[in-house]
Design a protein around this motif. Sequence first.
Motif, mmCIF file in Angstrom:
data_model
loop_
_atom_site.group_PDB
_atom_site.id
_atom_site.type_symbol
_atom_site.label_atom_id
_atom_site.label_comp_id
_atom_site.label_asym_id
_atom_site.label_seq_id
_atom_site.Cartn_x
_atom_site.Cartn_y
_atom_site.Cartn_z
ATOM 1 N N PHE A 29 -40.927 -20.013 -24.784
ATOM 2 C CA PHE A 29 -40.170 -19.659 -25.974
ATOM 3 C C PHE A 29 -38.689 -19.523 -25.665
ATOM 4 O O PHE A 29 -38.281 -19.417 -24.518
ATOM 5 C CB PHE A 29 -40.664 -18.327 -26.561
ATOM 6 N N GLY A 30 -37.906 -19.520 -26.714
ATOM 7 C CA GLY A 30 -36.483 -19.254 -26.629
ATOM 8 C C GLY A 30 -36.020 -18.728 -27.967
ATOM 9 O O GLY A 30 -36.703 -18.897 -28.983
ATOM 10 N N ILE A 31 -34.867 -18.094 -27.980
ATOM 11 C CA ILE A 31 -34.274 -17.631 -29.222
ATOM 12 C C ILE A 31 -32.988 -18.418 -29.444
ATOM 13 O O ILE A 31 -32.038 -18.301 -28.668
ATOM 14 C CB ILE A 31 -33.975 -16.117 -29.183
ATOM 15 N N LEU A 32 -32.990 -19.237 -30.476
ATOM 16 C CA LEU A 32 -31.820 -20.023 -30.826
ATOM 17 C C LEU A 32 -30.832 -19.128 -31.566
ATOM 18 O O LEU A 32 -31.166 -18.538 -32.593
ATOM 19 C CB LEU A 32 -32.226 -21.205 -31.706
ATOM 20 N N GLU A 33 -29.633 -19.005 -31.031
ATOM 21 C CA GLU A 33 -28.574 -18.203 -31.644
ATOM 22 C C GLU A 33 -27.602 -19.168 -32.305
ATOM 23 O O GLU A 33 -26.864 -19.885 -31.634
ATOM 24 C CB GLU A 33 -27.877 -17.360 -30.577
ATOM 25 N N HIS A 34 -27.645 -19.219 -33.640
ATOM 26 C CA HIS A 34 -26.838 -20.181 -34.391
ATOM 27 C C HIS A 34 -26.106 -19.468 -35.513
ATOM 28 O O HIS A 34 -26.387 -18.312 -35.824
ATOM 29 C CB HIS A 34 -27.713 -21.321 -34.932
ATOM 30 N N VAL A 35 -25.167 -20.174 -36.127
ATOM 31 C CA VAL A 35 -24.339 -19.594 -37.178
ATOM 32 C C VAL A 35 -24.577 -20.377 -38.465
ATOM 33 O O VAL A 35 -24.609 -21.616 -38.454
ATOM 34 C CB VAL A 35 -22.841 -19.653 -36.782
ATOM 35 N N GLY A 36 -24.730 -19.662 -39.571
ATOM 36 C CA GLY A 36 -24.934 -20.298 -40.869
ATOM 37 C C GLY A 36 -23.790 -21.225 -41.215
ATOM 38 O O GLY A 36 -22.634 -20.834 -41.121
ATOM 39 N N ARG A 37 -24.106 -22.441 -41.605
ATOM 40 C CA ARG A 37 -23.084 -23.438 -41.893
ATOM 41 C C ARG A 37 -22.283 -23.105 -43.146
ATOM 42 O O ARG A 37 -21.154 -23.541 -43.288
ATOM 43 C CB ARG A 37 -23.703 -24.828 -41.988
ATOM 44 N N LEU A 69 -32.052 -25.989 -38.070
ATOM 45 C CA LEU A 69 -31.686 -27.326 -37.604
ATOM 46 C C LEU A 69 -30.412 -27.807 -38.294
ATOM 47 O O LEU A 69 -29.533 -28.387 -37.646
ATOM 48 C CB LEU A 69 -32.841 -28.298 -37.838
ATOM 49 N N LYS A 70 -30.295 -27.566 -39.581
ATOM 50 C CA LYS A 70 -29.076 -27.951 -40.303
ATOM 51 C C LYS A 70 -27.860 -27.230 -39.731
ATOM 52 O O LYS A 70 -26.792 -27.826 -39.574
ATOM 53 C CB LYS A 70 -29.229 -27.642 -41.789
ATOM 54 N N ASN A 71 -28.021 -25.934 -39.408
ATOM 55 C CA ASN A 71 -26.922 -25.174 -38.806
ATOM 56 C C ASN A 71 -26.553 -25.738 -37.438
ATOM 57 O O ASN A 71 -25.375 -25.874 -37.103
ATOM 58 C CB ASN A 71 -27.302 -23.702 -38.675
ATOM 59 N N THR A 90 -25.593 -28.348 -26.510
ATOM 60 C CA THR A 90 -24.762 -29.221 -27.337
ATOM 61 C C THR A 90 -25.486 -30.530 -27.595
ATOM 62 O O THR A 90 -26.582 -30.770 -27.084
ATOM 63 C CB THR A 90 -23.415 -29.522 -26.650
ATOM 64 N N GLU A 91 -24.851 -31.389 -28.352
ATOM 65 C CA GLU A 91 -25.322 -32.743 -28.651
ATOM 66 C C GLU A 91 -26.738 -32.783 -29.227
ATOM 67 O O GLU A 91 -27.604 -33.505 -28.718
ATOM 68 C CB GLU A 91 -25.237 -33.626 -27.404
ATOM 69 N N PRO A 92 -27.009 -32.036 -30.294
ATOM 70 C CA PRO A 92 -28.354 -32.077 -30.879
ATOM 71 C C PRO A 92 -28.657 -33.458 -31.463
ATOM 72 O O PRO A 92 -27.811 -34.053 -32.135
ATOM 73 C CB PRO A 92 -28.304 -31.014 -31.966
ATOM 74 N N ARG A 93 -29.847 -33.959 -31.157
ATOM 75 C CA ARG A 93 -30.290 -35.258 -31.698
ATOM 76 C C ARG A 93 -31.727 -35.126 -32.169
ATOM 77 O O ARG A 93 -32.590 -34.698 -31.399
ATOM 78 C CB ARG A 93 -30.256 -36.342 -30.628
ATOM 79 N N VAL A 94 -31.988 -35.501 -33.404
ATOM 80 C CA VAL A 94 -33.350 -35.551 -33.916
ATOM 81 C C VAL A 94 -33.921 -36.901 -33.523
ATOM 82 O O VAL A 94 -33.333 -37.948 -33.806
ATOM 83 C CB VAL A 94 -33.387 -35.360 -35.449
ATOM 84 N N VAL A 95 -35.060 -36.858 -32.820
ATOM 85 C CA VAL A 95 -35.694 -38.075 -32.304
ATOM 86 C C VAL A 95 -37.196 -38.012 -32.572
ATOM 87 O O VAL A 95 -37.726 -36.974 -32.959
ATOM 88 C CB VAL A 95 -35.429 -38.238 -30.789
#
Length: 126
Positions: A29-37, A69-71, A90-95
């Motif tokens: 597991f991991g906790i993704l720390e992201h910011v609302g777009r 994912l959008k963020n 960095t460099e997120p890519r949906v594959v």
Amino acid sequence: MQLPQWLARFNRHVTNPIQRLWAGWAPTFGILEHVGRKSGKPYRTPLTVFSTDAGVAILLTYGPDRDWLKNLLAAGGARMRRHGRTLRLTEPRVVSKAEAAEHVTGRMQRVFARLPFEQAVLLRRT
């Protein structure tokens, strides 16, 4: 295959707050720390994470229409708390899952390949 949306809503409000207590330390597991777009608000989303040759892979178990994912895509990256450490991704890519499976390393490579989901996001560790 995608998991049902009612389960995504349940997880967001019930399971995720509990998982945030330990997901940054647990092996898969991991906790993704992201910011609302739009809001700029910080979020912490627990996810199942697989190590890759250059970073991490995350299966899109509820499909690609997820706020986290959008963020991530809008920001071009995020931080992740994993194994008690914070990583910059960095460099997120949906594959496709097949493309991501080529990069997954270690014992979890077989597990990743057998899971019934169609897409993943690859992120590079910096």
